[in-house]
Design a protein around this motif. Structure first.
Motif, PDB file in Angstrom:
ATOM      1  N   GLY A  56       0.853  -1.136   0.079  1.00  0.00           N
ATOM      2  CA  GLY A  56       0.001  -0.014  -0.119  1.00  0.00           C
ATOM      3  C   GLY A  56       0.899   1.209   0.043  1.00  0.00           C
ATOM      4  N   ASN A  57       0.542   2.146  -0.988  1.00  0.00           N
ATOM      5  CA  ASN A  57       1.303   3.404  -1.082  1.00  0.00           C
ATOM      6  C   ASN A  57       0.752   4.652  -0.869  1.00  0.00           C
ATOM      7  OD1 ASN A  57       3.858   1.765  -1.467  1.00  0.00           O
ATOM      8  ND2 ASN A  57       3.199   1.866  -3.732  1.00  0.00           N
ATOM      9  N   PHE A  58       0.943   5.538  -0.307  1.00  0.00           N
ATOM     10  CA  PHE A  58       0.280   7.023  -0.366  1.00  0.00           C
ATOM     11  C   PHE A  58       1.236   8.203  -0.137  1.00  0.00           C
ATOM     12  CE2 PHE A  58       0.469   5.705   4.233  1.00  0.00           C
ATOM     13  CZ  PHE A  58       0.564   6.905   4.732  1.00  0.00           C
ATOM     14  N   TYR A  59       0.836   9.361  -0.688  1.00  0.00           N
ATOM     15  CA  TYR A  59       1.626  10.410  -0.684  1.00  0.00           C
ATOM     16  C   TYR A  59       0.940  11.318   0.297  1.00  0.00           C
ATOM     17  CZ  TYR A  59       4.460   9.337  -4.840  1.00  0.00           C
ATOM     18  OH  TYR A  59       5.333   8.316  -5.455  1.00  0.00           O
ATOM     19  N   PHE A  60       1.593  12.160   1.198  1.00  0.00           N
ATOM     20  CA  PHE A  60       1.050  13.172   2.039  1.00  0.00           C
ATOM     21  C   PHE A  60       1.897  14.360   1.641  1.00  0.00           C
ATOM     22  CE2 PHE A  60       3.325  10.350   4.516  1.00  0.00           C
ATOM     23  CZ  PHE A  60       4.381  11.298   5.377  1.00  0.00           C
ATOM     24  N   ASP A  61       1.277  15.519   1.878  1.00  0.00           N
ATOM     25  CA  ASP A  61       1.905  17.083   1.636  1.00  0.00           C
ATOM     26  C   ASP A  61       2.231  17.506   2.800  1.00  0.00           C
ATOM     27  OD1 ASP A  61      -0.247  18.029   3.091  1.00  0.00           O
ATOM     28  OD2 ASP A  61      -1.251  18.835   1.500  1.00  0.00           O
ATOM     29  N   GLU A  62       3.059  18.751   2.967  1.00  0.00           N
ATOM     30  CA  GLU A  62       3.661  19.021   4.072  1.00  0.00           C
ATOM     31  C   GLU A  62       2.797  19.655   5.385  1.00  0.00           C
ATOM     32  OE1 GLU A  62       2.582  22.664   1.314  1.00  0.00           O
ATOM     33  OE2 GLU A  62       3.008  20.489   1.034  1.00  0.00           O
ATOM     34  N   LYS A  63       1.366  19.526   4.877  1.00  0.00           N
ATOM     35  CA  LYS A  63       0.421  19.518   6.100  1.00  0.00           C
ATOM     36  C   LYS A  63       0.066  18.251   6.825  1.00  0.00           C
ATOM     37  CE  LYS A  63      -1.178  24.119   4.556  1.00  0.00           C
ATOM     38  NZ  LYS A  63      -2.461  24.996   4.021  1.00  0.00           N
ATOM     39  N   GLY A  64       0.524  17.135   5.985  1.00  0.00           N
ATOM     40  CA  GLY A  64       0.228  15.971   6.582  1.00  0.00           C
ATOM     41  C   GLY A  64      -1.142  15.450   5.884  1.00  0.00           C
ATOM     42  N   VAL A  65      -1.709  16.010   4.789  1.00  0.00           N
ATOM     43  CA  VAL A  65      -2.767  15.506   4.368  1.00  0.00           C
ATOM     44  C   VAL A  65      -2.668  14.504   2.946  1.00  0.00           C
ATOM     45  CG1 VAL A  65      -4.639  16.465   3.037  1.00  0.00           C
ATOM     46  CG2 VAL A  65      -4.161  17.774   4.872  1.00  0.00           C
ATOM     47  N   ILE A  66      -3.222  13.602   3.076  1.00  0.00           N
ATOM     48  CA  ILE A  66      -3.127  12.608   2.204  1.00  0.00           C
ATOM     49  C   ILE A  66      -3.636  13.071   0.569  1.00  0.00           C
ATOM     50  CG2 ILE A  66      -3.789  10.441   1.162  1.00  0.00           C
ATOM     51  CD1 ILE A  66      -3.924   9.195   3.790  1.00  0.00           C
ATOM     52  N   VAL A  67      -2.592  12.940  -0.513  1.00  0.00           N
ATOM     53  CA  VAL A  67      -2.872  13.667  -1.838  1.00  0.00           C
ATOM     54  C   VAL A  67      -2.989  12.445  -2.850  1.00  0.00           C
ATOM     55  CG1 VAL A  67      -1.934  16.000  -1.168  1.00  0.00           C
ATOM     56  CG2 VAL A  67      -0.216  14.235  -1.962  1.00  0.00           C
ATOM     57  N   ALA A  68      -2.456  11.400  -2.521  1.00  0.00           N
ATOM     58  CA  ALA A  68      -2.581  10.326  -3.630  1.00  0.00           C
ATOM     59  C   ALA A  68      -2.377   9.098  -2.767  1.00  0.00           C
ATOM     60  CB  ALA A  68      -1.593  10.498  -4.681  1.00  0.00           C
ATOM     61  N   CYS A  69      -2.999   7.860  -3.367  1.00  0.00           N
ATOM     62  CA  CYS A  69      -2.628   6.623  -2.933  1.00  0.00           C
ATOM     63  C   CYS A  69      -3.022   5.481  -3.970  1.00  0.00           C
ATOM     64  CB  CYS A  69      -3.627   6.262  -1.598  1.00  0.00           C
ATOM     65  SG  CYS A  69      -5.482   6.460  -1.821  1.00  0.00           S
ATOM     66  N   ASN A  70      -2.583   4.434  -3.456  1.00  0.00           N
ATOM     67  CA  ASN A  70      -2.778   3.310  -4.837  1.00  0.00           C
ATOM     68  C   ASN A  70      -4.024   2.340  -4.230  1.00  0.00           C
ATOM     69  OD1 ASN A  70      -1.596   1.763  -2.811  1.00  0.00           O
ATOM     70  ND2 ASN A  70      -0.114   0.814  -4.184  1.00  0.00           N
ATOM     71  N   GLU A  71      -4.385   1.512  -5.336  1.00  0.00           N
ATOM     72  CA  GLU A  71      -5.403   0.852  -4.810  1.00  0.00           C
ATOM     73  C   GLU A  71      -5.322  -0.153  -4.041  1.00  0.00           C
ATOM     74  OE1 GLU A  71      -9.323   0.215  -5.224  1.00  0.00           O
ATOM     75  OE2 GLU A  71      -8.354   1.597  -6.438  1.00  0.00           O
TER      76      GLU A  71
END
Length: 282
Positions: A56-71
């Motif tokens: 499971g992969n996900f990106y989060f921005d500098e505020k700690g908010v998830i901006v993208a994730c895989n299925e």
């Protein structure tokens, strides 16, 4: 005519310079196009890796908010992409996750291993996750990435192994026979029955060279049989000989031995029964 030639010469030079400049721009445009194509190819590779990774992969921005994730991350959490995109990680009740995100945004790699209880779905999953920062030259840390592994099967295997080990430990400790594991002529393991039968503590057993427990008249024979066994005789063997318990009286034992591997090296597993009373009756 001479004046005309003088005027024409600078124009030819300027034209040549212009042509060279145009050629440089064309080369620069081709190089830029090549770089852009390489960047697109690289971005596509990362996108494919991100989307189709078995983790499971996900990106989060500098505020700690998830901006993208895989299925795979969506499935692991048991939620939906819509519910996960925009999730504020700093507001999660799991403070271990919050701390891991904080460390990643602080420029450090953080590890998380626990049962994660989803806030966007009714699901609890044992996971192991790595949180690592994303650096951008000139801007520092601009966010982070989380890589999450479902360790449910690993936890089940560990629990099954612990249960199996406990069953064997219970069998060994409650056996009627004294049990010894001998390696390199030293005792590596004894059960409770052996302690009671011989009168030595576990620490005393481990510190005593095992053949000193054998009656001097039987010692040479016992050493020879031990060396035969440890050299590759895998067949179970049964012998009788005399031993010297701590209380000082000579005892007769019947010992069944088999070749095993103990911590990766040859050893013997020995099951011992006191037959002193039987010998006296004979």
């Amino acid at each position: 005519m001479k004046d005309h030639a003088k005027t024409k010469q600078p124009m030819i030079g300027e034209l040549a310079s212009l042509r060279e400049r145009i050629a440089e721009l064309e080369r620069s445009a081709l190089e830029q196009k090549r770089v852009e194509e390489e960047l697109r190819e690289s971005a596509e590779k990362y996108r494919l890796f991100f989307e189709y990774s078995p983790l499971g992969n996900f990106y989060f921005d500098e505020k700690g908010v998830i901006v993208a994730c895989n299925e795979h991350f969506v499935d692991l959490i048991g939620s939906s992409r819509k519910a996960l995109i925009g999730l504020e990680l700093f507001k999660l009740p799991d403070q271990k996750v919050v701390e891991a995100v904080r460390q990643a945004l602080g420029g450090q790699t953080a590890l998380y291993e626990d049962v994660y209880r989803s806030v966007t779905a009714d699901k609890a999953t044992p996971v192991r996750a790595v949180f690592t920062p994303i650096h951008l030259e000139g801007r520092g840390v601009i966010g982070g990435v989380g890589i999450v592994e479902d360790i449910t099967e690993r936890r089940r295997s560990e629990a099954a192994l612990r249960e199996k080990e406990e069953r064997y430990r219970s069998l060994v400790e409650n056996a009627d026979e004294a049990i010894l594991v001998i390696q390199d002529g030293k005792i590596q393991f004894v059960n409770t029955r052996a302690v009671a039968a011989f009168g030595y503590s576990v620490q005393e057993f481990i510190s005593i060279p095992v053949f000193e427990l054998v009656h001097p008249e039987d010692r040479e024979m016992v050493i020879r049989r031990y060396l035969e066994k440890i050299s590759g005789d895998a067949a179970p063997t049964r012998h009788t000989y005399r031993v010297l318990p701590k209380k000082g009286l000579v005892s007769w034992i019947e010992i069944s031995s088999i070749l095993i591997h103990w911590e990766g090296r040859p050893a013997t597993l020995n099951l011992i029964t006191d037959i002193t009373d039987r010998k006296k009756a004979e």
